[in-house]
Design an enzyme around this catalytic site. Structure first.
Site, PDB file in Angstrom:
ATOM      1  N   THR A   1       0.836  -1.242  -0.032  1.00 34.90           N
ATOM      2  CA  THR A   1      -0.020   0.065   0.057  1.00 34.90           C
ATOM      3  C   THR A   1       0.736   1.234  -0.030  1.00 34.90           C
ATOM      4  O   THR A   1       2.015   1.241   0.408  1.00 34.90           O
ATOM      5  CB  THR A   1      -0.810   0.089   1.227  1.00 34.90           C
ATOM      6  OG1 THR A   1      -0.096   0.212   2.498  1.00 34.90           O
ATOM      7  CG2 THR A   1      -1.703  -1.260   1.341  1.00 34.90           C
ATOM      8  N   GLU A   2       0.273   2.052  -0.720  1.00 38.57           N
ATOM      9  CA  GLU A   2       0.964   3.502  -0.536  1.00 38.57           C
ATOM     10  C   GLU A   2      -0.024   4.706  -0.152  1.00 38.57           C
ATOM     11  O   GLU A   2      -0.847   4.866  -1.298  1.00 38.57           O
ATOM     12  CB  GLU A   2       1.944   3.724  -1.903  1.00 38.57           C
ATOM     13  CG  GLU A   2       2.992   3.038  -2.111  1.00 38.57           C
ATOM     14  CD  GLU A   2       4.149   3.106  -1.374  1.00 38.57           C
ATOM     15  OE1 GLU A   2       4.089   4.323  -0.678  1.00 38.57           O
ATOM     16  OE2 GLU A   2       5.097   2.440  -1.411  1.00 38.57           O
TER      17      GLU A   2
END
Length: 312
Positions: free
Chosen positions: A275-276
């Site tokens: 995830t970012e």
């Protein structure tokens, strides 16, 4: 946003850093927050509900010794699939750490009897305290998940995972992309490696990194759909890219996870993602960023368990 950067203040342009430059860089790093207060105290509060184990220690000259902890399901059953959640591989990426802890505190109970959970909420405590991407040796742990790793943090996590790495169904590695990537960390990387820094664009919003060698597009889109209810998804730039990689779907890019030594590639999980979150966005709050990480973990587990049950 696109930024420009003056020459990095350490080193000689075009020349890789040696020991003197690393020492000069290290001398600039200061403690800005407490791993004990922010992370260890939170883990301590979870001991009544989980098995908490110390899986290693990080020690650098001139700094404290940092214990590394994993939070595991108390009702572990060998016939159940294993879910791995990692945060704080880059210590400065705050919502990854607090998202992992919040998931354990608020959501993990929903998966009792359905999956065995392993949560390593802060892989890089030295960097967490200094709000930095690298460890004290100026090494990026998230390029160091390989045999004979040069990073203490990466090697310790790999030892933790080794006994069950082939039985992990889903692995979610929680990260952030921040404005400081362009203002500090990428210029520092270029200076360290003796190459020119090419300014880039920081995407405004949440996105995911899939495994280019074993992509799972439906899985990634299920996570994106869940997170979109919490915060906005990063659009591709004018070249159809996100941080220099083609967007293969809304909010999704691909990397070769194992080949690049990335944390999300340390298991043979069918379903894995990085995830970012973008915490510097004027459209997102700190609370939203943490909630987005939790939503991503829950959506990933839900998708994996559903498709495992129906055999797809």
């Amino acid at each position: 946003m696109t930024t420009t950067q003056a020459p990095y203040p350490i080193g000689t342009p075009g020349t890789r850093w040696g020991n003197a430059e690393v020492a000069a860089w290290l001398a600039r790093q200061t403690v800005k927050r407490s791993y004990e207060v922010d992370v260890l105290d939170a883990i301590e509060r979870l001991r009544a509900r989980f098995d908490v184990s110390e899986y290693g220690r990080v020690k650098y000259d001139g700094s404290d010794s940092y214990p590394l902890f994993a939070i595991k399901s108390r009702d572990w059953r060998d016939e159940l699939p294993i879910v791995l959640v990692t945060g704080g591989v880059h210590g400065y990426e705050t919502s990854g750490v607090h998202g992992a802890l919040q998931f354990a505190e608020l959501q993990a109970s929903h998966y009792e009897g359905k999956a065995n959970l392993v949560v390593a909420p802060c892989v890089s405590p030295w960097a967490y305290e200094r709000i930095h991407r690298w460890n004290a040796d100026a090494i990026d742990p998230n390029r160091s998940f390989r045999d004979d790793s040069p990073a203490q943090e990466s090697a310790a996590l790999m030892r933790l995972v080794a006994p069950f790495r082939d039985r992990v169904l889903v692995h979610v590695d929680l990260h952030e992309t921040t404005d400081s990537d362009e203002s500090e960390f990428r210029p520092a990387l270029a200076a360290r490696d003796g190459v020119a820094h090419a300014p880039g664009e920081v995407p405004d919003g949440f996105y995911l990194v899939d495994d280019s060698e074993h992509p799972q597009p439906a899985f990634q889109q299920a996570v994106i759909a869940a997170v979109a209810k919490v915060t906005h998804i990063a659009p591709a730039d004018g070249q159809g890219e996100i941080i220099g990689s083609p967007a293969v779907a809304p909010g999704v890019i691909e990397y070769a996870l194992k080949r690049l030594g990335l944390c999300a590639g340390i298991t043979d999980a069918t379903y894995k993602t990085t995830t970012e979150v973008y915490p510097d966005s004027p459209r997102a709050t700190v609370e939203q960023c943490t909630a987005a990480q939790v939503a991503a973990v829950c959506a990933a587990i839900d998708f994996a368990l559903t498709h495992r049950a129906i055999g797809t």
